[in-house]
Design a protein around this motif. Sequence first.
Motif, PDB file in Angstrom:
ATOM      1  N   GLY A 196       0.655  -1.184  -0.029  1.00  0.00           N
ATOM      2  CA  GLY A 196      -0.171   0.078   0.164  1.00  0.00           C
ATOM      3  C   GLY A 196       0.860   1.291   0.060  1.00  0.00           C
ATOM      4  O   GLY A 196       0.203   2.367   0.313  1.00  0.00           O
ATOM      5  N   ARG A 197       2.147   1.197  -0.159  1.00  0.00           N
ATOM      6  CA  ARG A 197       2.831   2.435  -0.131  1.00  0.00           C
ATOM      7  C   ARG A 197       3.189   2.915  -1.924  1.00  0.00           C
ATOM      8  O   ARG A 197       2.969   2.156  -2.670  1.00  0.00           O
ATOM      9  CB  ARG A 197       4.181   2.186   0.101  1.00  0.00           C
ATOM     10  N   ASP A 198       3.129   4.297  -1.936  1.00  0.00           N
ATOM     11  CA  ASP A 198       3.355   4.894  -3.230  1.00  0.00           C
ATOM     12  C   ASP A 198       4.830   4.835  -3.543  1.00  0.00           C
ATOM     13  O   ASP A 198       5.976   5.239  -2.961  1.00  0.00           O
ATOM     14  CB  ASP A 198       3.071   6.361  -3.105  1.00  0.00           C
ATOM     15  N   ALA A 199       5.063   4.108  -4.867  1.00  0.00           N
ATOM     16  CA  ALA A 199       6.441   4.143  -5.241  1.00  0.00           C
ATOM     17  C   ALA A 199       7.376   5.221  -5.223  1.00  0.00           C
ATOM     18  O   ALA A 199       8.416   5.416  -4.907  1.00  0.00           O
ATOM     19  CB  ALA A 199       6.568   3.225  -6.612  1.00  0.00           C
ATOM     20  N   ASP A 200       6.625   6.207  -5.982  1.00  0.00           N
ATOM     21  CA  ASP A 200       7.361   7.515  -6.149  1.00  0.00           C
ATOM     22  C   ASP A 200       7.686   8.052  -4.863  1.00  0.00           C
ATOM     23  O   ASP A 200       9.015   8.591  -4.532  1.00  0.00           O
ATOM     24  CB  ASP A 200       6.472   8.389  -6.850  1.00  0.00           C
ATOM     25  N   ASP A 201       6.826   7.995  -3.785  1.00  0.00           N
ATOM     26  CA  ASP A 201       7.203   8.604  -2.514  1.00  0.00           C
ATOM     27  C   ASP A 201       8.039   7.864  -1.839  1.00  0.00           C
ATOM     28  O   ASP A 201       9.085   8.394  -1.015  1.00  0.00           O
ATOM     29  CB  ASP A 201       5.983   8.521  -1.548  1.00  0.00           C
ATOM     30  N   VAL A 202       8.333   6.565  -2.079  1.00  0.00           N
ATOM     31  CA  VAL A 202       9.162   5.795  -1.576  1.00  0.00           C
ATOM     32  C   VAL A 202      10.677   6.114  -2.266  1.00  0.00           C
ATOM     33  O   VAL A 202      11.910   6.379  -1.198  1.00  0.00           O
ATOM     34  CB  VAL A 202       9.242   4.393  -1.691  1.00  0.00           C
ATOM     35  N   LEU A 203      10.808   6.309  -3.428  1.00  0.00           N
ATOM     36  CA  LEU A 203      11.884   6.645  -3.980  1.00  0.00           C
ATOM     37  C   LEU A 203      12.501   8.205  -3.659  1.00  0.00           C
ATOM     38  O   LEU A 203      13.474   8.349  -3.321  1.00  0.00           O
ATOM     39  CB  LEU A 203      11.640   6.783  -5.662  1.00  0.00           C
ATOM     40  N   ASP A 204      11.462   9.137  -3.585  1.00  0.00           N
ATOM     41  CA  ASP A 204      11.757  10.132  -2.915  1.00  0.00           C
ATOM     42  C   ASP A 204      12.273  10.306  -1.622  1.00  0.00           C
ATOM     43  O   ASP A 204      13.339  11.023  -1.363  1.00  0.00           O
ATOM     44  CB  ASP A 204      10.517  11.089  -2.923  1.00  0.00           C
ATOM     45  N   GLN A 205      11.840   9.705  -0.729  1.00  0.00           N
ATOM     46  CA  GLN A 205      12.512   9.314   0.609  1.00  0.00           C
ATOM     47  C   GLN A 205      13.796   8.676   0.689  1.00  0.00           C
ATOM     48  O   GLN A 205      14.735   9.255   1.385  1.00  0.00           O
ATOM     49  CB  GLN A 205      11.658   8.545   1.529  1.00  0.00           C
ATOM     50  N   ALA A 206      14.173   7.795  -0.355  1.00  0.00           N
ATOM     51  CA  ALA A 206      15.387   7.157  -0.455  1.00  0.00           C
ATOM     52  C   ALA A 206      16.232   8.017  -0.984  1.00  0.00           C
ATOM     53  O   ALA A 206      17.665   7.989  -0.468  1.00  0.00           O
ATOM     54  CB  ALA A 206      15.439   5.959  -1.350  1.00  0.00           C
ATOM     55  N   GLN A 207      15.938   8.926  -1.912  1.00  0.00           N
ATOM     56  CA  GLN A 207      16.983  10.222  -2.464  1.00  0.00           C
ATOM     57  C   GLN A 207      17.194  10.941  -1.331  1.00  0.00           C
ATOM     58  O   GLN A 207      18.174  11.421  -1.200  1.00  0.00           O
ATOM     59  CB  GLN A 207      16.256  10.496  -3.581  1.00  0.00           C
ATOM     60  N   ALA A 208      16.341  11.369  -0.844  1.00  0.00           N
ATOM     61  CA  ALA A 208      16.542  12.284   0.532  1.00  0.00           C
ATOM     62  C   ALA A 208      17.483  11.759   1.430  1.00  0.00           C
ATOM     63  O   ALA A 208      18.318  12.573   1.773  1.00  0.00           O
ATOM     64  CB  ALA A 208      15.195  12.785   1.010  1.00  0.00           C
ATOM     65  N   HIS A 209      17.328  10.539   1.910  1.00  0.00           N
ATOM     66  CA  HIS A 209      18.319   9.999   2.622  1.00  0.00           C
ATOM     67  C   HIS A 209      19.721   9.827   2.247  1.00  0.00           C
ATOM     68  O   HIS A 209      20.565  10.413   2.852  1.00  0.00           O
ATOM     69  CB  HIS A 209      18.054   8.200   3.159  1.00  0.00           C
ATOM     70  N   PHE A 210      19.555   9.407   1.166  1.00  0.00           N
ATOM     71  CA  PHE A 210      20.963   9.443   0.307  1.00  0.00           C
ATOM     72  C   PHE A 210      21.747  10.616   0.207  1.00  0.00           C
ATOM     73  O   PHE A 210      23.013  10.710   0.486  1.00  0.00           O
ATOM     74  CB  PHE A 210      20.746   8.988  -1.133  1.00  0.00           C
ATOM     75  N   GLU A 211      21.094  11.746  -0.331  1.00  0.00           N
ATOM     76  CA  GLU A 211      21.519  12.982  -0.229  1.00  0.00           C
ATOM     77  C   GLU A 211      22.070  13.560   1.073  1.00  0.00           C
ATOM     78  O   GLU A 211      23.261  14.303   1.192  1.00  0.00           O
ATOM     79  CB  GLU A 211      20.570  14.074  -0.950  1.00  0.00           C
ATOM     80  N   ALA A 212      21.286  13.293   2.261  1.00  0.00           N
ATOM     81  CA  ALA A 212      21.558  13.779   3.591  1.00  0.00           C
ATOM     82  C   ALA A 212      22.768  13.126   4.016  1.00  0.00           C
ATOM     83  O   ALA A 212      23.637  13.543   4.605  1.00  0.00           O
ATOM     84  CB  ALA A 212      20.490  13.507   4.743  1.00  0.00           C
ATOM     85  N   GLU A 213      22.868  11.833   3.738  1.00  0.00           N
ATOM     86  CA  GLU A 213      24.181  10.896   4.386  1.00  0.00           C
ATOM     87  C   GLU A 213      25.427  11.646   3.434  1.00  0.00           C
ATOM     88  O   GLU A 213      26.490  11.422   3.972  1.00  0.00           O
ATOM     89  CB  GLU A 213      23.825   9.606   4.332  1.00  0.00           C
ATOM     90  N   SER A 214      25.167  11.572   2.098  1.00  0.00           N
ATOM     91  CA  SER A 214      26.362  12.296   1.429  1.00  0.00           C
ATOM     92  C   SER A 214      27.002  13.418   1.846  1.00  0.00           C
ATOM     93  O   SER A 214      27.964  13.572   1.747  1.00  0.00           O
ATOM     94  CB  SER A 214      25.923  12.281   0.008  1.00  0.00           C
ATOM     95  N   ARG A 215      25.797  14.386   2.130  1.00  0.00           N
ATOM     96  CA  ARG A 215      26.356  15.605   2.615  1.00  0.00           C
ATOM     97  C   ARG A 215      27.285  15.475   3.931  1.00  0.00           C
ATOM     98  O   ARG A 215      28.238  16.264   4.258  1.00  0.00           O
ATOM     99  CB  ARG A 215      25.285  16.759   2.936  1.00  0.00           C
ATOM    100  N   LEU A 216      26.981  14.706   4.853  1.00  0.00           N
ATOM    101  CA  LEU A 216      27.704  14.295   6.078  1.00  0.00           C
ATOM    102  C   LEU A 216      29.073  13.832   5.821  1.00  0.00           C
ATOM    103  O   LEU A 216      29.861  14.119   6.592  1.00  0.00           O
ATOM    104  CB  LEU A 216      26.676  13.317   6.955  1.00  0.00           C
ATOM    105  N   ARG A 217      29.164  13.170   4.912  1.00  0.00           N
ATOM    106  CA  ARG A 217      30.570  12.468   4.277  1.00  0.00           C
ATOM    107  C   ARG A 217      31.414  13.422   3.636  1.00  0.00           C
ATOM    108  O   ARG A 217      32.568  13.200   3.490  1.00  0.00           O
ATOM    109  CB  ARG A 217      30.141  11.260   3.797  1.00  0.00           C
ATOM    110  N   LEU A 218      30.887  14.567   3.220  1.00  0.00           N
ATOM    111  CA  LEU A 218      31.893  15.453   2.566  1.00  0.00           C
ATOM    112  C   LEU A 218      32.944  16.215   3.560  1.00  0.00           C
ATOM    113  O   LEU A 218      32.364  16.453   4.887  1.00  0.00           O
ATOM    114  CB  LEU A 218      30.897  16.812   1.838  1.00  0.00           C
ATOM    115  N   PRO A 219      34.148  16.237   3.137  1.00  0.00           N
ATOM    116  CA  PRO A 219      35.102  17.010   3.951  1.00  0.00           C
ATOM    117  C   PRO A 219      34.656  18.346   4.141  1.00  0.00           C
ATOM    118  O   PRO A 219      33.913  19.032   3.384  1.00  0.00           O
ATOM    119  CB  PRO A 219      36.291  16.824   3.006  1.00  0.00           C
TER     120      PRO A 219
END
Length: 219
Positions: A196-219
């Motif tokens: 019952g989950r919306d695929a686009d919403d899940v992809l948006d959340q995954a992308q948001a997590h990825f970008e947030a974690e990537s920013r944390l690892r930047l020097p």
Amino acid sequence: MDSSLWMPTRPWSLPFLADAEQVSSLRRALRMHLEYWGLHELRDAAELCASELVANVIRHVGAGTPSTLVASLNGPHLRIEIHDPDARALPTLACTGPDAEEGRGMVLVDAISDRWGVELTGDRKVTWCEFRMSATKADRHAPVPRLARAADVLSLYGGSGSASQPVGHGRLGAAVAEEAAINIITDLLYWFRVHGRDADDVLDQAQAHFEAESRLRLP
């Protein structure tokens, strides 16, 4: 980024029938996986010891015995195991002369490996030997958790647990890994839809997590 930094955390295993004709195939498969793991300097020693452990099964348990070859990373060591169903025929070090044709297998394993032993587990035994990795390689055995989990899942989808070609090795392997990754994402989207989950919403959340974690690892 060097893909060899992110080794699968699961052991690799290959069932086989203990037969002299199988030894060369086992050695090739083991060499391929050690190259995939970046352990080039341990290939020859690991292959030779694996061959001797298999020969020990053939000689003392019997040709055609169902067995399993397992390679894994045990802390700073590469571990090679041969599993067979006979817990009675235990390998031992024999005192042999330089011209002896038999009894030298475990002596050779003892000389080449850093340590070896035998474990009895119910109705089977595991004969193992270990080789110490260099400090750099040992450090590579502690990958970022997300990358380690991704490597494990890709190996499942790519069939590297039983096939001879590891996922992600060379250009062809990279293409196979990319296709496996796409299949994983597709399967997960189907799973979310069924629940019952919306695929686009899940992809948006995954992308948001990825970008947030990537920013944390930047020097």
